[in-house]
Design a protein around this motif. Structure first.
Motif, mmCIF file in Angstrom:
data_model
loop_
_atom_site.group_PDB
_atom_site.id
_atom_site.type_symbol
_atom_site.label_atom_id
_atom_site.label_comp_id
_atom_site.label_asym_id
_atom_site.label_seq_id
_atom_site.Cartn_x
_atom_site.Cartn_y
_atom_site.Cartn_z
ATOM 1 N N THR A 170 0.777 -1.222 0.000
ATOM 2 C CA THR A 170 0.000 0.000 0.000
ATOM 3 C C THR A 170 0.814 1.280 0.000
ATOM 4 O OG1 THR A 170 -0.119 -0.045 2.416
ATOM 5 C CG2 THR A 170 -1.893 -1.146 1.212
ATOM 6 N N VAL A 171 2.064 1.226 0.371
ATOM 7 C CA VAL A 171 2.831 2.446 0.523
ATOM 8 C C VAL A 171 3.913 2.540 -0.541
ATOM 9 C CG1 VAL A 171 4.296 3.787 2.053
ATOM 10 C CG2 VAL A 171 2.412 2.458 2.999
ATOM 11 N N GLY A 172 3.854 3.619 -1.349
ATOM 12 C CA GLY A 172 4.934 3.911 -2.264
ATOM 13 C C GLY A 172 5.064 2.989 -3.466
ATOM 14 N N GLU A 173 4.158 2.064 -3.659
ATOM 15 C CA GLU A 173 4.289 1.146 -4.783
ATOM 16 C C GLU A 173 3.646 1.743 -6.018
ATOM 17 O OE1 GLU A 173 3.368 -3.496 -5.969
ATOM 18 O OE2 GLU A 173 2.764 -2.695 -4.032
ATOM 19 N N ARG A 174 4.399 1.835 -7.114
ATOM 20 C CA ARG A 174 3.910 2.358 -8.387
ATOM 21 C C ARG A 174 4.286 1.385 -9.494
ATOM 22 N NH1 ARG A 174 0.643 6.802 -7.092
ATOM 23 N NH2 ARG A 174 1.778 8.265 -5.768
ATOM 24 N N PRO A 175 3.427 1.239 -10.495
ATOM 25 C CA PRO A 175 3.848 0.439 -11.657
ATOM 26 C C PRO A 175 4.935 1.174 -12.425
ATOM 27 C CG PRO A 175 1.724 1.503 -12.065
ATOM 28 C CD PRO A 175 2.056 1.756 -10.624
ATOM 29 N N THR A 176 5.863 0.432 -12.954
ATOM 30 C CA THR A 176 6.915 1.019 -13.776
ATOM 31 C C THR A 176 6.569 0.817 -15.252
ATOM 32 O OG1 THR A 176 8.210 -1.023 -13.691
ATOM 33 C CG2 THR A 176 8.658 0.629 -12.011
ATOM 34 N N PHE A 177 7.259 1.522 -16.106
ATOM 35 C CA PHE A 177 6.991 1.425 -17.536
ATOM 36 C C PHE A 177 7.197 -0.018 -18.001
ATOM 37 C CE2 PHE A 177 8.413 5.940 -17.097
ATOM 38 C CZ PHE A 177 7.172 6.503 -17.320
ATOM 39 N N THR A 227 7.375 10.732 -15.129
ATOM 40 C CA THR A 227 6.172 10.045 -14.675
ATOM 41 C C THR A 227 5.090 10.234 -15.729
ATOM 42 O OG1 THR A 227 5.344 11.977 -13.457
ATOM 43 C CG2 THR A 227 6.692 10.400 -12.234
ATOM 44 N N VAL A 228 4.299 9.188 -15.934
ATOM 45 C CA VAL A 228 3.172 9.245 -16.870
ATOM 46 C C VAL A 228 1.930 8.802 -16.120
ATOM 47 C CG1 VAL A 228 2.167 8.290 -18.979
ATOM 48 C CG2 VAL A 228 4.599 8.862 -18.910
ATOM 49 N N GLU A 229 0.864 9.599 -16.224
ATOM 50 C CA GLU A 229 -0.355 9.337 -15.473
ATOM 51 C C GLU A 229 -1.495 8.952 -16.411
ATOM 52 O OE1 GLU A 229 -3.064 11.462 -11.982
ATOM 53 O OE2 GLU A 229 -1.281 12.434 -12.792
ATOM 54 N N TYR A 230 -2.154 7.838 -16.063
ATOM 55 C CA TYR A 230 -3.328 7.386 -16.810
ATOM 56 C C TYR A 230 -4.572 7.731 -16.016
ATOM 57 C CZ TYR A 230 -6.911 4.352 -18.762
ATOM 58 O OH TYR A 230 -8.079 3.874 -19.305
ATOM 59 N N SER A 231 -5.533 8.376 -16.696
ATOM 60 C CA SER A 231 -6.815 8.717 -16.073
ATOM 61 C C SER A 231 -7.944 8.158 -16.930
ATOM 62 C CB SER A 231 -6.979 10.235 -15.949
ATOM 63 O OG SER A 231 -5.912 10.807 -15.221
ATOM 64 N N SER A 232 -8.974 7.658 -16.269
ATOM 65 C CA SER A 232 -10.171 7.174 -16.960
ATOM 66 C C SER A 232 -11.315 8.112 -16.612
ATOM 67 C CB SER A 232 -10.502 5.743 -16.535
ATOM 68 O OG SER A 232 -11.685 5.295 -17.181
ATOM 69 N N GLU A 272 -19.504 7.255 -14.788
ATOM 70 C CA GLU A 272 -20.410 6.198 -14.364
ATOM 71 C C GLU A 272 -19.676 5.104 -13.592
ATOM 72 O OE1 GLU A 272 -22.531 4.729 -17.709
ATOM 73 O OE2 GLU A 272 -23.611 6.616 -18.067
ATOM 74 N N ASN A 273 -18.370 5.011 -13.805
ATOM 75 C CA ASN A 273 -17.554 4.012 -13.103
ATOM 76 C C ASN A 273 -16.214 4.661 -12.767
ATOM 77 O OD1 ASN A 273 -16.328 1.748 -12.073
ATOM 78 N ND2 ASN A 273 -16.674 0.458 -13.849
ATOM 79 N N LEU A 274 -16.175 5.369 -11.664
ATOM 80 C CA LEU A 274 -14.983 6.127 -11.297
ATOM 81 C C LEU A 274 -13.822 5.195 -10.954
ATOM 82 C CD1 LEU A 274 -16.591 8.906 -9.076
ATOM 83 C CD2 LEU A 274 -15.914 9.054 -11.484
ATOM 84 N N ARG A 275 -12.653 5.508 -11.474
ATOM 85 C CA ARG A 275 -11.435 4.738 -11.202
ATOM 86 C C ARG A 275 -10.328 5.693 -10.779
ATOM 87 N NH1 ARG A 275 -13.617 2.635 -15.939
ATOM 88 N NH2 ARG A 275 -14.222 0.426 -15.835
ATOM 89 N N ASP A 276 -9.447 5.219 -9.917
ATOM 90 C CA ASP A 276 -8.310 6.031 -9.500
ATOM 91 C C ASP A 276 -7.344 6.222 -10.667
ATOM 92 O OD1 ASP A 276 -9.296 6.158 -6.932
ATOM 93 O OD2 ASP A 276 -8.145 4.426 -6.244
ATOM 94 N N ASP A 277 -6.668 7.363 -10.657
ATOM 95 C CA ASP A 277 -5.607 7.592 -11.632
ATOM 96 C C ASP A 277 -4.428 6.663 -11.303
ATOM 97 O OD1 ASP A 277 -7.274 9.539 -12.562
ATOM 98 O OD2 ASP A 277 -6.081 11.224 -11.835
ATOM 99 N N VAL A 278 -3.690 6.278 -12.327
ATOM 100 C CA VAL A 278 -2.534 5.397 -12.150
ATOM 101 C C VAL A 278 -1.294 6.115 -12.657
ATOM 102 C CG1 VAL A 278 -1.532 3.142 -12.598
ATOM 103 C CG2 VAL A 278 -4.014 3.392 -12.491
ATOM 104 N N ILE A 279 -0.240 6.160 -11.834
ATOM 105 C CA ILE A 279 1.002 6.827 -12.215
ATOM 106 C C ILE A 279 2.082 5.786 -12.469
ATOM 107 C CG2 ILE A 279 2.796 8.430 -11.464
ATOM 108 C CD1 ILE A 279 0.717 9.841 -9.766
ATOM 109 N N PHE A 280 2.622 5.805 -13.682
ATOM 110 C CA PHE A 280 3.732 4.930 -14.055
ATOM 111 C C PHE A 280 5.039 5.687 -13.914
ATOM 112 C CE2 PHE A 280 0.078 3.007 -15.949
ATOM 113 C CZ PHE A 280 0.350 1.659 -16.086
#
Length: 201
Positions: A69-76, A181-186, A190-198
């Protein structure tokens, strides 16, 4: 007279002996508690070992929770999968030279492109046109590059059915390719999702 005294003394001795025997038979003999003490000590040691194991397991569980839960981000190159089954992959960045008809990113010396892959396993339709990609580098917001000559354009607009996937390429002018850093937003209200930072490794 001496015989009577002797006989009386013998009878008295016999009675005393019988009384002593009766006391032994009716009494309770309690042995030393050495064995009981050893058993209790063994039980205490076992309880302490169990407690130590429980504490160690609790610490390991807490460390795993922190890792999750802490500090984990997906990498490219990683794939991030939402709980509902939608997954997103952003490739490793590649430097490119924009064509003469490109627009955007002119104020930066470095232009990078990424392949974005969206896979729909939600059990419902998904519109990839609702996805949005942004980038940041060296403390500055990246500038999107639109270059149709090289396939850098907006996200696909065709609806993804359940089980389908699509890929498209995006480009950005960036200040520092090593700090990215690259951020993906949806943008799906109607179906809220968190942004994801690579991030880079």
């Amino acid at each position: 007279m001496a015989k009577k005294a002797f006989a009386s003394a013998g009878i008295l001795a016999l009675l005393l002996g019988l009384t002593a025997c009766d006391d032994d038979e009716n009494g309770t003999i309690t042995p030393g508690d050495d064995n009981g003490a050893e058993e209790q000590a063994e039980e205490n040691d076992a309880e302490e070992e169990d407690l130590a194991e429980e504490e160690e397991e609790a610490e390991e569980a807490a460390e795993e929770a922190d890792t999750d839960t802490v500090g984990e981000r997906p990498t490219f190159g990683d794939t991030y999968t939402y709980d509902d089954g939608l997954s997103v992959t952003i490739s490793e960045p590649e430097e490119f030279t924009p064509s003469e008809t490109a627009s955007g990113g002119e104020d930066f010396d470095t232009q990078l492109q990424f392949e974005v892959t969206i896979e729909n396993e939600t059990g419902e339709d998904y519109n990839p046109d609702l996805s949005h990609i942004s980038a940041s580098s060296g403390g500055q917001e990246g500038d999107a590059v639109f270059d149709s000559a090289q396939g850098l354009d907006s996200p696909p607009s065709t609806t993804l059915l359940d089980g389908q996937s699509t890929s498209y390429t995006v480009g950005f002018g960036v200040a520092d390719a090593d700090d990215l850093t690259v951020e993906y937003s949806s943008i799906d209200f109607e179906n809220l999702r968190d942004d994801v930072i690579f991030v880079s490794e």
